[in-house]
Enzyme design. Sequence first.
Site, PDB file in Angstrom:
ATOM      1  N   GLU A  59       0.863  -1.357   0.053  1.00  0.00           N
ATOM      2  CA  GLU A  59      -0.021   0.006  -0.149  1.00  0.00           C
ATOM      3  C   GLU A  59       0.949   1.152  -0.027  1.00  0.00           C
ATOM      4  OE1 GLU A  59      -3.661   1.795   2.627  1.00  0.00           O
ATOM      5  OE2 GLU A  59      -3.603  -0.431   2.288  1.00  0.00           O
TER       6      GLU A  59
ATOM      7  N   ASP B  98      -3.162  -2.981   3.269  1.00  0.00           N
ATOM      8  CA  ASP B  98      -3.799  -3.364   4.672  1.00  0.00           C
ATOM      9  C   ASP B  98      -4.976  -4.103   4.688  1.00  0.00           C
ATOM     10  OD1 ASP B  98      -1.968  -1.474   5.401  1.00  0.00           O
ATOM     11  OD2 ASP B  98      -3.497   0.436   5.526  1.00  0.00           O
TER      12      ASP B  98
ATOM     13  N   TYR C 111      -1.402  -2.671  13.443  1.00  0.00           N
ATOM     14  CA  TYR C 111      -2.418  -1.975  12.506  1.00  0.00           C
ATOM     15  C   TYR C 111      -3.324  -1.093  13.234  1.00  0.00           C
ATOM     16  CZ  TYR C 111      -5.304  -0.876   8.555  1.00  0.00           C
ATOM     17  OH  TYR C 111      -6.082  -0.366   7.527  1.00  0.00           O
TER      18      TYR C 111
END
EC number: 5.6.2.1
Length: 817
Positions: free
Chosen positions: A8, A107, A311
Site C-alpha cells: 500500500e 492493509d 495496525y
Amino acid sequence: MTGLIICEKPNVAKKIAEALGKPKKKSHNSVPYYELERNGEDIIVASAVGHLYTLQEKEKTKFGDYPVYDIEWVPASTLDDKKYIQKYIDTLKKVSKEASKFYVATDFDIEGELIGYHALSHACGQKNAHRLRFSSLTKKEIIKSFENPNQIDFGLVDAGDSRHKIDWYFGINVSRALMQAVSSAKRWKTLSTGRVQGPALAFLVDKEIEIKNFIPTPYWVLEAVLDNNLKALHELEKFTDEKRAKEAYEKVKNEKEALVTEIKKTLKSIPPNVPFDLGALQREAHNVFRFSPKKTQEVAQKLYEKGYCSYPRTSSQKLPDDKAYMDEVLKNLSKNKEYSKYIELILSEGRKPVDGKKDDPAHPAIHAVDVPKENLPDDELKLYELIARRTIALYLDDAKREYSKISLEINGEPFKLNGSRTIEEGWHELYYFTKFDEIELPTLKKKDLLRINEIAFEEKETKPPKRYTMASIIKELEKRTLGTKATRADILEKLTKRGYVIDDGSLTVTELGIGVTETLRKFCPEIVEETLTRDLENKLELIQDKKIKKETVIKETKDKLTKILGEFKLKEKEVGNELVEKLDSTNRSMQVIGKCKCGGDMIIIRTKGKKRFVGCSNYPECEITFPIPQKGRIKVINEVCKTCENPIIGLDSIKICVNPDCKTRISEEDRKEMEKAALEEKSCPKCGGKLSIKKGPYGVFRGCENYPKCKYTEKLNGESNEKEVIGKCPKCGNDLLKRKGRFGDFIGCSNYPKCRYTEKIEKKKEGDLEDKIEVTKEKVKAKETLKSEKNLDKTLDNPKPKRTKTASKKKKEELKN
C-alpha cells in the site's frame, strides 16, 4: 517464476522486502521497488501510494446539473494535486510484465482490499491474486503471512466499491444542490454535506440548540472551611429549596466546631485500562496531548509503517491470542530500560493481559511491537509512549485506591469530607496518563472536633449541557454507528473546514452549520436523519458478507436520492435565501469582536501572509488598528474593557484587551520599570545574548534576542520567570518546584507526570509560605545530585502589523457584500 507483491505504501514495501530476504533496491521514474530471492523464487516488491484510482463523472456536466450517477474509476493522477500517482501506476505496469504470480499485501480492511484490487486489476491486468494478511510489520508475521497466503476477499472489494460510489452520489449531488441554491440567490459559497457528514452535524446542532435554549435554575451550596483549607460540604450538596438552604445556614453560620460522627474507608482495586481500539486511542491522545482524531490516526499509521505498532484501524479491544507472538513482542519492548523491569516480571510469572469486550475479526487491538531504532519526531514519540505503556500495563497488577468519607455534624446539620488516595500504584506506575485525584484527609477518629474557620453560603445556577469535544464526538459517532473507524476523523475535519463547526476546546456549531442543517431538515430531512445512513451501513455489511448484491444497493440508493433531490430542486431559491442569511450571520459573528470608537465594527483581519490583526470596518476613514498574538486560539466573547473601552478577546484560556497600551496590559509599576530597564543593558544568563524589553499578551518582560533558540525570559525587576527550584525529589532525583494548584501552592516534582511526588506547603501563619519552602530546601539539600530540568514560560512578542490601503479596501468590499 517471478512473484510480484503489491503493497500500500513505499515504506511498507521496504519493510516486507527486508523481512523476506536481502533485497536490491531498484527504481523506475524515481519510484522505488525491490528485487529479492526466496526459496528459489524471484520476488519483486512494489507499492501503491494509497488509492491509485478515484471516481469521476464519465462526461463532465454543468455546475447546476444534479443528480449525476454516471461515474467510473480513473487514475487519481487526473486530479491536479495527485499527478505524482501516475509514476506509481506506470511502475506497477512495468514490473507486472515480469511476473507470473501475484500477491496483494495492502492493509487488511475494506479500503486496503479495494486499493490492492484496483492496483492488481487496473495497473497489472490481473483478476485474482494471493492475499497476505498481517496486523504488524514484524519479520515473523510477514514471513508467516507470505508462507500461508489466502485469496482476495471480493465481499470486501464490493463493499468498498459500493461505499465509495454511494458516498460520491450523496456528497457530490447534495453539495451541488446546496451551492446551486446559494447561486440562485446571486452568491457563491463552497458548501458540502454527505451521507455521514449530514447526520453528524445534525446532532451537533441539536446540542447547540439545547445549550442556547437552556434556562438555568438556582441552587444553593453550603460549605464549612476547616483547618488546612479542608472544605466540608453539606450532605445535600445542592439545595434546590431556598428556604431549607437558609434554615441550614442560619443554624451553622456562627458555629466554631464540627463533630466527627462517622468514618468510612473503602479499598478499591482499579484494573488496567483495556487495550486501545482506534476510537479509544483517538480519545486518549486528545485528552493527553490535544491531538485531533485525524492527527492521531495519521501518526499511528506512521508508527505502524515503521514497524513499531500494530495496525491502527481496528475496533478490537483484545491482544492477539498467540502467546508466542506476544512473548516476542514483550522481549522486543524490554530493550527499553524503562520497560524492562516490568516485562521481566510479566514473562517470569507467565502473566495474561486484560482484554476488553469488543472484537474485530480483521485485526487485534492496537499494541506496540518493537522499540524505535531511530529518534522519532516528537508527536510520534508521544503516541508511541502512550501505546507502548498501555500495552505493558495490561499485564500489571491492579492499582489499589482508598476512598474515605468523614461524616460531620455542625449543630445538627450533616456535612461530609471526601478523600481519595493511591495505596498501591500497580499498573498506574507505568501508565501514568490516567489521572487519579489525590485528596489526603487528616487522620481522625470518631467524636473528634474540628475547628471551623468559615461558613461559606453561595447561590449558584445550573449550567447548560457541555458541548462535544474532539474526544467525546468520536465516542458519540461510534455509539450511533455513524461512519467507520477509518472515516470518522475525516468527517470532523470536513465539518471544521467548511466553517460549520469551530473547535475552540469544544465543538461550537456556527450559524452556518445550524442554517445548513435546519434548511436540509426543512426541505429534505432524510439527508440529515441517521436512519438512512445507518440502513446503508447495514446493507454494506451484507454486501461484505456476500448476502446481498452491490448492484441492488446502488440502485436503491439512486432511486431514493433522485426523489429527495427532485423535491429540493422545486424550492431551490427559497433554500438559497435562507442559506445566504445564515452565511452572512456566520461571517459577522466570526470576525466582529466589538465596536470601534468611531461607530464601526472592530474586526479580525487576516492578511495574505496569514498574519492577523484587529482593524475598523470604516477604514480608510478610520485607521485604528491593534496587534494581536499570532499564535493561540482567539475567541469572540463580546466583552468591553472597563479601563479603555476597547474590545476584549479570549486568547486560549485568558481574556485580554486588544489595546496593547491599556493599563490592564501594562501596569504603572511596569511603566516605571520599563523606563529604568531602557537605561541598562542586560545579557541572557543562559546564552549570553542581549535581553530586550518585549510586550506580550501576558504583560511586559525581558526576553532573549536569540528566541526561539533560547527561551529565557525574566520580569523587568530582574526576577527570572523560571519556576522556583526548591531542591531534589526524594523519589526520582529530579527538581522539586514550587507550583500552583486548584487547592493553592504546593511543592511538586518537575518530572510530572512520570513522577507524582508532592509535598504540602504548611503555613506557619496566614500568608507565610517562605518558612515551609526553606525547611523543604534544607530537607532535600543532601539529595541534590541529578541535573535540573529547565522550565520556561513561553510568551509571545507581537509587533504592530502594517496595513495596506489596497488590502483593506478589498476587505471592506467583502464585508459590505
